[in-house]
Design a protein around this motif. Structure first.
Motif, PDB file in Angstrom:
ATOM      1  N   VAL A  35       0.885  -1.192   0.156  1.00  0.00           N
ATOM      2  CA  VAL A  35      -0.188  -0.063  -0.088  1.00  0.00           C
ATOM      3  C   VAL A  35       0.833   1.330  -0.086  1.00  0.00           C
ATOM      4  O   VAL A  35       0.756   2.212  -0.812  1.00  0.00           O
ATOM      5  CB  VAL A  35      -0.949  -0.122   1.175  1.00  0.00           C
ATOM      6  N   ALA A  36       2.024   0.882   0.768  1.00  0.00           N
ATOM      7  CA  ALA A  36       2.855   2.269   0.783  1.00  0.00           C
ATOM      8  C   ALA A  36       3.474   2.647  -0.404  1.00  0.00           C
ATOM      9  O   ALA A  36       3.635   3.673  -1.027  1.00  0.00           O
ATOM     10  CB  ALA A  36       4.018   2.158   1.760  1.00  0.00           C
ATOM     11  N   VAL A  37       4.028   1.551  -1.306  1.00  0.00           N
ATOM     12  CA  VAL A  37       4.511   1.645  -2.663  1.00  0.00           C
ATOM     13  C   VAL A  37       3.369   2.442  -3.282  1.00  0.00           C
ATOM     14  O   VAL A  37       3.678   3.404  -4.101  1.00  0.00           O
ATOM     15  CB  VAL A  37       5.077   0.530  -3.070  1.00  0.00           C
ATOM     16  N   GLY A  38       2.104   1.784  -3.427  1.00  0.00           N
ATOM     17  CA  GLY A  38       0.929   2.429  -4.398  1.00  0.00           C
ATOM     18  C   GLY A  38       0.815   3.722  -3.949  1.00  0.00           C
ATOM     19  O   GLY A  38       0.638   4.265  -5.066  1.00  0.00           O
ATOM     20  N   ARG A  39       0.641   4.152  -2.761  1.00  0.00           N
ATOM     21  CA  ARG A  39       0.420   5.610  -2.289  1.00  0.00           C
ATOM     22  C   ARG A  39       1.694   6.610  -2.707  1.00  0.00           C
ATOM     23  O   ARG A  39       1.326   7.859  -2.659  1.00  0.00           O
ATOM     24  CB  ARG A  39       0.015   5.790  -0.953  1.00  0.00           C
ATOM     25  N   VAL A  95       2.973   6.676  -5.607  1.00  0.00           N
ATOM     26  CA  VAL A  95       3.141   7.125  -7.090  1.00  0.00           C
ATOM     27  C   VAL A  95       2.536   8.499  -7.074  1.00  0.00           C
ATOM     28  O   VAL A  95       1.573   8.790  -6.622  1.00  0.00           O
ATOM     29  CB  VAL A  95       2.407   6.154  -7.920  1.00  0.00           C
ATOM     30  N   THR A  96       3.480   9.378  -8.067  1.00  0.00           N
ATOM     31  CA  THR A  96       3.135  10.658  -8.150  1.00  0.00           C
ATOM     32  C   THR A  96       3.033  10.995  -9.606  1.00  0.00           C
ATOM     33  O   THR A  96       3.097  10.100 -10.453  1.00  0.00           O
ATOM     34  CB  THR A  96       4.396  11.756  -7.726  1.00  0.00           C
ATOM     35  N   ASP A  97       2.484  12.210  -9.969  1.00  0.00           N
ATOM     36  CA  ASP A  97       2.443  12.397 -11.473  1.00  0.00           C
ATOM     37  C   ASP A  97       3.599  12.461 -12.356  1.00  0.00           C
ATOM     38  O   ASP A  97       3.696  12.378 -13.527  1.00  0.00           O
ATOM     39  CB  ASP A  97       1.702  13.981 -11.387  1.00  0.00           C
TER      40      ASP A  97
END
Length: 261
Positions: free
Chosen positions: A45-49, A51-53
């Motif tokens: 979850v931490a990796v998925g959250r 992600v940035t533009d």
């Protein structure tokens, strides 16, 4: 046979959802296997959250697609045999190379340096070796996406309520790649506005204690000081503290438990 908490429920816990079922909550509090699974899913979850533009995909070159089609044999001769080396490989009318084929191929072949390809469609999951599990969206890939190493769980504890409190929780100690240790705590139920809760490690004689920090919300991660002997400071304590500026323990512990392997 032990009945563990449903994987989809563990995924929701990793996303920050509270456990509604009392039996699941009790099991999770005392099961090292389920606790470790939640910790693993939280890392995903931490990796998925994170992600940035700015994390944009780079389009691969035509040479990449040639290697992909060759390895997956997407282009064949009418007889069904792969085209001879050095010859163009015609595509049959019955099995055209479709956009779906290309999306599948993106996740199955590792690109050259600087060429990033990815696939996230359910239809491409089989060819890519990609598994999307539970509500947490945990991902594994056979080649292009190597699974991240799970942190080693050194110890766990069920956190039981002290008199006057109805809360419960879990605690575990993870070992990071650099050898550092992190205490991961989860307290059942969201914090009430105005609560000031502090996380402590206390020695087995309950004479000495070390503050690890303030618990904001219902879960948190706290660095364990290097050199602190967890076989001695094995008691995890979460206390309710008054806003009086006094750094000492208030004496009002919400939950407490002892770390064990």
């Amino acid at each position: 046979m032990v009945r563990h908490v449903d994987p989809e429920v563990l995924a929701l816990v990793a996303l920050g959802e509270p456990l509604a079922d009392d039996a699941d909550r009790t099991h999770l509090a005392g099961c090292a296997e389920c606790t470790a699974e939640v910790a693993s899913l939280r890392a995903v979850v931490a990796v998925g959250r994170s992600v940035t533009d700015a994390d944009a995909l780079v389009a691969p070159s035509a040479a990449v697609w040639d290697r992909i089609r060759g390895e997956l044999q997407l282009a064949t001769t009418p007889g069904g045999d792969p085209a001879a080396p050095g010859e163009p490989a015609p595509v049959t009318e019955l099995e055209p190379v479709t956009e779906l084929d290309e999306r599948r191929a993106r996740a199955a072949v590792r690109p050259e340096p600087g060429e990033v390809v990815a696939a996230f469609t359910a239809a491409g999951a089989t060819a890519a070796g990609l598994i999307v599990g539970g509500a947490g969206g945990a991902l594994w890939a056979s080649d292009a996406f190597a699974p991240a190493a799970e942190p080693a769980v050194l110890a766990t504890a069920a956190l039981d309520p002290l008199p006057g409190w109805a809360a419960s929780g879990t605690a575990l100690v993870e070992e990071e790649p650099d050898g550092g240790r992190v205490l991961v705590v989860t307290l059942d139920g969201p914090a009430v506005a105005g609560d000031f809760r502090e996380v402590w490690l206390i020695d087995r004689e309950v004479q000495r204690l070390v503050s690890l920090g303030v618990l904001t919300g219902s879960d948190g991660r706290f660095t364990v000081p290097a050199g602190l002997d967890l076989s001695d400071f094995a008691i995890v304590d979460i206390s309710e503290e008054p806003l009086d500026g006094v750094p000492a323990h208030s004496g009002d512990s919400i939950v407490r438990g002892t770390l064990g392997a």
